[in-house]
Design a protein around this motif. Structure first.
Motif, PDB file in Angstrom:
ATOM      1  N   LYS A 221       0.819  -1.211   0.000  1.00 42.82           N
ATOM      2  CA  LYS A 221       0.000   0.000   0.000  1.00 42.82           C
ATOM      3  C   LYS A 221       0.850   1.256   0.000  1.00 42.82           C
ATOM      4  N   THR A 222       2.019   1.208   0.656  1.00 43.87           N
ATOM      5  CA  THR A 222       2.882   2.380   0.687  1.00 43.87           C
ATOM      6  C   THR A 222       3.381   2.743  -0.711  1.00 43.87           C
ATOM      7  N   ASN A 223       3.535   1.738  -1.576  1.00 39.78           N
ATOM      8  CA  ASN A 223       3.959   2.004  -2.951  1.00 39.78           C
ATOM      9  C   ASN A 223       2.875   2.748  -3.717  1.00 39.78           C
ATOM     10  N   ASP A 224       1.620   2.359  -3.496  1.00 36.10           N
ATOM     11  CA  ASP A 224       0.515   3.061  -4.144  1.00 36.10           C
ATOM     12  C   ASP A 224       0.502   4.529  -3.743  1.00 36.10           C
ATOM     13  N   ALA A 225       0.680   4.784  -2.434  1.00 31.12           N
ATOM     14  CA  ALA A 225       0.666   6.161  -1.938  1.00 31.12           C
ATOM     15  C   ALA A 225       1.874   6.939  -2.461  1.00 31.12           C
ATOM     16  N   ALA A 226       3.034   6.280  -2.531  1.00 32.46           N
ATOM     17  CA  ALA A 226       4.238   6.956  -3.021  1.00 32.46           C
ATOM     18  C   ALA A 226       4.090   7.365  -4.481  1.00 32.46           C
ATOM     19  N   ILE A 227       3.520   6.501  -5.287  1.00 33.67           N
ATOM     20  CA  ILE A 227       3.348   6.815  -6.708  1.00 33.67           C
ATOM     21  C   ILE A 227       2.355   7.949  -6.903  1.00 33.67           C
ATOM     22  N   ASN A 228       1.332   8.017  -6.053  1.00 30.64           N
ATOM     23  CA  ASN A 228       0.375   9.131  -6.132  1.00 30.64           C
ATOM     24  C   ASN A 228       1.073  10.462  -5.887  1.00 30.64           C
ATOM     25  N   ILE A 229       2.084  10.449  -5.042  1.00 33.02           N
ATOM     26  CA  ILE A 229       2.854  11.673  -4.782  1.00 33.02           C
ATOM     27  C   ILE A 229       3.756  11.997  -5.965  1.00 33.02           C
ATOM     28  N   ILE A 230       4.370  10.965  -6.546  1.00 32.50           N
ATOM     29  CA  ILE A 230       5.330  11.164  -7.632  1.00 32.50           C
ATOM     30  C   ILE A 230       4.668  11.732  -8.882  1.00 32.50           C
ATOM     31  N   VAL A 231       3.502  11.189  -9.251  1.00 33.28           N
ATOM     32  CA  VAL A 231       2.866  11.616 -10.506  1.00 33.28           C
ATOM     33  C   VAL A 231       2.494  13.093 -10.478  1.00 33.28           C
ATOM     34  N   LYS A 232       2.300  13.650  -9.299  1.00 34.84           N
ATOM     35  CA  LYS A 232       1.987  15.077  -9.202  1.00 34.84           C
ATOM     36  C   LYS A 232       3.188  15.948  -9.536  1.00 34.84           C
ATOM     37  N   GLU A 233       4.381  15.353  -9.433  1.00 35.31           N
ATOM     38  CA  GLU A 233       5.612  16.103  -9.698  1.00 35.31           C
ATOM     39  C   GLU A 233       6.171  15.826 -11.089  1.00 35.31           C
ATOM     40  N   LEU A 234       5.472  15.002 -11.872  1.00 32.76           N
ATOM     41  CA  LEU A 234       5.938  14.672 -13.221  1.00 32.76           C
ATOM     42  C   LEU A 234       4.920  15.144 -14.246  1.00 32.76           C
ATOM     43  N   PRO A 235       5.028  16.376 -14.717  1.00 33.81           N
ATOM     44  CA  PRO A 235       4.051  16.908 -15.678  1.00 33.81           C
ATOM     45  C   PRO A 235       4.197  16.268 -17.048  1.00 33.81           C
ATOM     46  N   GLY A 236       3.102  16.255 -17.767  1.00 39.21           N
ATOM     47  CA  GLY A 236       3.142  15.795 -19.151  1.00 39.21           C
ATOM     48  C   GLY A 236       3.035  14.308 -19.355  1.00 39.21           C
ATOM     49  N   ILE A 237       2.801  13.520 -18.301  1.00 36.25           N
ATOM     50  CA  ILE A 237       2.688  12.077 -18.482  1.00 36.25           C
ATOM     51  C   ILE A 237       1.263  11.717 -18.904  1.00 36.25           C
ATOM     52  N   TYR A 238       1.125  10.572 -19.510  1.00 40.41           N
ATOM     53  CA  TYR A 238      -0.137  10.133 -20.115  1.00 40.41           C
ATOM     54  C   TYR A 238      -1.270  10.108 -19.096  1.00 40.41           C
ATOM     55  N   GLU A 239      -2.363  10.814 -19.423  1.00 39.12           N
ATOM     56  CA  GLU A 239      -3.573  10.888 -18.595  1.00 39.12           C
ATOM     57  C   GLU A 239      -3.251  11.213 -17.139  1.00 39.12           C
ATOM     58  N   ASN A 240      -2.332  12.158 -16.970  1.00 37.86           N
ATOM     59  CA  ASN A 240      -1.970  12.660 -15.638  1.00 37.86           C
ATOM     60  C   ASN A 240      -1.517  11.561 -14.670  1.00 37.86           C
ATOM     61  N   GLY A 241      -0.887  10.551 -15.225  1.00 34.02           N
ATOM     62  CA  GLY A 241      -0.323   9.497 -14.386  1.00 34.02           C
ATOM     63  C   GLY A 241      -1.287   8.397 -14.004  1.00 34.02           C
ATOM     64  N   LYS A 242      -2.449   8.357 -14.625  1.00 34.16           N
ATOM     65  CA  LYS A 242      -3.440   7.322 -14.284  1.00 34.16           C
ATOM     66  C   LYS A 242      -2.899   5.923 -14.552  1.00 34.16           C
ATOM     67  N   HIS A 243      -2.040   5.798 -15.552  1.00 37.48           N
ATOM     68  CA  HIS A 243      -1.501   4.491 -15.945  1.00 37.48           C
ATOM     69  C   HIS A 243       0.006   4.405 -15.698  1.00 37.48           C
ATOM     70  N   PHE A 244       0.525   5.322 -14.886  1.00 35.81           N
ATOM     71  CA  PHE A 244       1.951   5.355 -14.569  1.00 35.81           C
ATOM     72  C   PHE A 244       2.366   4.154 -13.728  1.00 35.81           C
ATOM     73  N   HIS A 245       1.461   3.666 -12.901  1.00 32.59           N
ATOM     74  CA  HIS A 245       1.738   2.577 -11.956  1.00 32.59           C
ATOM     75  C   HIS A 245       1.504   1.223 -12.628  1.00 32.59           C
ATOM     76  N   ILE A 246       2.552   0.403 -12.713  1.00 33.62           N
ATOM     77  CA  ILE A 246       2.438  -0.970 -13.218  1.00 33.62           C
ATOM     78  C   ILE A 246       2.678  -1.916 -12.041  1.00 33.62           C
ATOM     79  N   ARG A 247       1.722  -2.790 -11.790  1.00 34.94           N
ATOM     80  CA  ARG A 247       1.857  -3.734 -10.674  1.00 34.94           C
ATOM     81  C   ARG A 247       2.709  -4.932 -11.083  1.00 34.94           C
ATOM     82  N   CYS A 248       3.534  -5.379 -10.164  1.00 30.66           N
ATOM     83  CA  CYS A 248       4.435  -6.501 -10.422  1.00 30.66           C
ATOM     84  C   CYS A 248       3.632  -7.784 -10.635  1.00 30.66           C
ATOM     85  N   MET A 249       3.747  -8.343 -11.818  1.00 38.34           N
ATOM     86  CA  MET A 249       2.995  -9.547 -12.162  1.00 38.34           C
ATOM     87  C   MET A 249       3.483 -10.757 -11.374  1.00 38.34           C
ATOM     88  N   ALA A 250       4.793 -10.842 -11.157  1.00 35.39           N
ATOM     89  CA  ALA A 250       5.340 -11.971 -10.402  1.00 35.39           C
ATOM     90  C   ALA A 250       4.814 -11.961  -8.970  1.00 35.39           C
TER      91      ALA A 250
END
Length: 656
Positions: free
Chosen positions: A222-251
């Motif tokens: 869960k901490t990773n989810d929260a951390a990524i929510n913070i990061i996407v706010k600091e990275l302008p110009g990413i696809y759909e405002n970071g909605k798809h920035f987070h990729i979950r580990c399949m393994a």
């Protein structure tokens, strides 16, 4: 100095090796004769090989792993020798003090008497120099806005230093369609809280000057989810405002699915685990079991050397190794009367029938885990086919009496992450469309299967499923087209009609100007912004080929679809697991031991990154014996920090 027959005083130089006298009057003689004699003196130890090497090249023979031989010319090269020596002590896993070994010195002198071996302190500083040099090269590439970067990250706590470390690995595909992986960060993080992790990740991104971070793959904490929510706010110009920035580990998700099934205790498996634990608990019992294996005509070192399983894949390996020696258990029970009393029942052939079924059931998940753990070639485009194969495997066994008590919980965990296509990143479906073997035709199958799996209560009719599937495919194609247009804008191409510029075209014959002008002229089929992506999607998928390589296909077809190829190159580099980062921690344990707790975090990062950058195989290439006593000093750490800071300032100035 003496006088000649003409009465003129002359100065002479005497060779230190052969005592030969040479005219050395600065007013009458130059240095040519002295240099010529020095380089040709037979008693000069530096000239023993040089008499031949400087005048004539030697032929050298090498043999490739496939048995083919190659002949090439050899000449003494100090730079090459220095790099080879650095590789010997890193890739060869030799302690630096080995360079002072008398036998090694004698061996080097026998090979080439002109080689001057450095001290172990010099080699240790060469490691730091290599790290700073390679870091500067890598910085220029990662700070390029055209380089699409995909990050994986994980954290680890050193049991020796009691320090939390965070590793960040960058993945990218270069313009020549070659995939690369580089560890770019191995630093201390204060806590595992989302704020601290996000801060360190942003520092890493800014320090490397990364301007095009597309995705970040992490596990499901869960901490990773929260951390990524913070990061996407600091990275302008990413696809759909970071909605798809987070990729979950399949393994990690596969691991959670299997653990949900194994939480139900299977008697046959539990009994076998107890039997194996009993045998491995004593050297005498192992010796007795070896005799039982010999009597039963079976053999398996894997069974004897295995460890007590702590994870589901370890359990799988235990079942497989025990199955290989199943006939030995009955023989062992005859030699050890306490065996049956302790484990309750001796594993019999009927037991192993169930064990075989369990192995076959778990084999699917093991193979999937191994496949998605690859980080040396693109596998992101296989995401949909892999998760649907797992779903089909669960559905196949949900009515099996031997597994029906396990599968429902496993299916529930599967549905949490992959049961609804709306919870899956758009990039996953983009990658499927950009796979020439799949395209929209396979996307229809994907969405149909996901809708059918979701339609357990039969509330949707076949027509409704088909209608939703068609709508979803159109929706993904429209999103991909929108994403494609961002690449057109970056390429300064209008939305109506624009031909390729020479820089977009690859694989031309540079020496044939006539053909090159044809490829960039109007005679070549148009690649207008309205048709290039559509033309690719409208072409039939290519046939199945087991040796097919998706990067090779896109490289060969970049002439026809230059903008689509660039987009595919950026998307296919995405990672579906964090194994690349997690594997770095095994190297960290080798570096940070009880004998090296005084290593500073700066030096640790330099060692870990250098190891990764020099790596040529999946095996560890560094042995850090004796490194701590020459690298754990403040001067080198300060040098590294200053160099990184200066590199950052240089990058900012060049960016402005």
């Amino acid at each position: 100095m003496d006088k000649g027959d003409d009465g003129i005083e002359r100065k002479w130089a005497e060779c230190n090796y052969c005592l030969h006298l040479l005219a050395a009057d600065p007013n009458r003689n130059g240095t040519t004769s002295i240099n010529k004699h020095f380089n040709g003196c037979k008693l000069n130890p530096d000239n023993i090989p040089k008499q031949v090497d400087d005048k004539q090249q030697k032929l050298s023979f090498t043999k490739a792993p496939n048995g083919e031989g190659h002949v090439y010319t050899w000449k003494h090269d100090d730079t090459r020798i220095q790099l080879a020596l650095l590789g010997l002590f890193t890739i060869g896993e030799l302690p630096f003090k080995f360079i002072e070994n008398e036998a090694f010195i004698e061996f080097v002198n026998a090979l080439n008497g002109r080689v001057k071996l450095p001290s172990r302190h010099k080699i240790s500083r060469d490691v730091v120099s290599f790290y700073l040099m390679e870091r500067q090269k890598l910085y220029k590439h990662l700070s390029n806005p055209k380089t699409a970067i995909h990050l994986t990250t994980d954290t680890w706590t050193s049991s020796c230093q009691k320090i939390n470390y965070m590793v960040v690995t960058a993945h990218f595909i270069t313009e020549d369609f070659v995939m690369h992986k580089r560890v770019v960060n191995f630093r201390e993080v204060d806590t595992h809280k989302a704020e601290d992790m996000a801060r360190e990740l942003l520092i890493c991104i800014n320090e490397w000057g990364m301007k095009n971070v597309m995705t970040m793959t992490v596990d499901n904490a869960k901490t990773n989810d929260a951390a990524i929510n913070i990061i996407v706010k600091e990275l302008p110009g990413i696809y759909e405002n970071g909605k798809h920035f987070h990729i979950r580990c399949m393994a990690h998700i596969i691991n959670l699915v299997v653990k949900m099934g194994l939480k139900h205790e299977v008697y046959h498996v539990k009994n076998l685990q107890d039997a194996v634990k009993y045998i491995r608990a004593s050297p005498q019992r192992i010796k007795t079991f070896k005799q039982a294996m010999k009597d039963a005509a079976v053999e398996s070192q894997r069974f004897l050397c295995g460890e007590t399983p702590t994870r589901w894949n370890s359990t799988f390996e235990l079942l497989r190794s025990a199955y290989d020696v199943k006939d030995a258990f009955l023989e062992y029970s005859h030699q050890d009367p306490m065996f049956q009393k302790t484990v309750g029942r001796v594993p019999s052939h009927s037991y192993f029938e169930m064990i075989k079924k369990m192995m076959e059931f778990l084999e699917k998940f093991k193979k999937k885990t191994e496949k998605v753990s690859c980080s040396t070639k693109p596998i992101f485009h296989t995401y949909t086919r892999e998760i649907l194969d797992i779903e089909q495997h669960l559905r196949k066994h949900e009515t099996n009496p031997d597994f029906m008590f396990m599968v429902p919980d496993m299916k529930h965990k599967y549905d949490k992450y992959w049961g609804d296509y709306d919870t899956i990143s758009d990039y996953v479906f983009f990658a499927t469309l950009l796979d020439p073997q799949c395209k929209s035709k396979f996307m229809k199958v994907v969405f149909t299967q996901m809708l059918k799996a979701k339609n357990k209560d039969k509330k949707m009719s076949a027509d409704e499923i088909e209608s939703k599937e068609r709508a979803k495919v159109i929706d993904i194609e429209c999103k991909l087209d929108k994403f494609f247009k961002t690449y057109l804008e970056r390429s300064n191409m209008t939305s109506s009609s624009q031909q390729e510029t020479p820089e977009e075209v690859v694989n031309f014959d540079d020496e044939n100007e006539f053909f090159g002008s044809y490829m960039t002229s109007g005679s070549f089929p148009s690649t207008s912004s309205e048709s290039q992506l559509q033309r690719y999607l409208n072409e039939d998928p290519i046939g199945f080929d087991k040796g097919y390589d998706i990067l090779t296909w896109w490289k060969n077809n970049a002439v026809r679809f230059p903008i689509v190829a660039r987009m595919a190159r950026d998307i296919l580099g995405m990672q579906i697991s964090t194994v690349a980062s997690e594997s770095t921690f095994s190297n960290g344990r080798r570096v940070i031991t009880d004998y090296r707790t005084n290593l500073s975090v700066v030096i640790v990062e330099a060692l870990i990154c250098t190891q990764d950058w020099l790596r040529k195989s999946s095996l560890p290439i560094y042995d850090y014996d004796e490194v701590h006593d020459v690298l754990a000093d403040d001067d080198l750490a300060i040098d590294i920090v200053d160099a990184i800071h200066n590199l950052k300032l240089t990058g900012k100035r060049s960016g402005n």
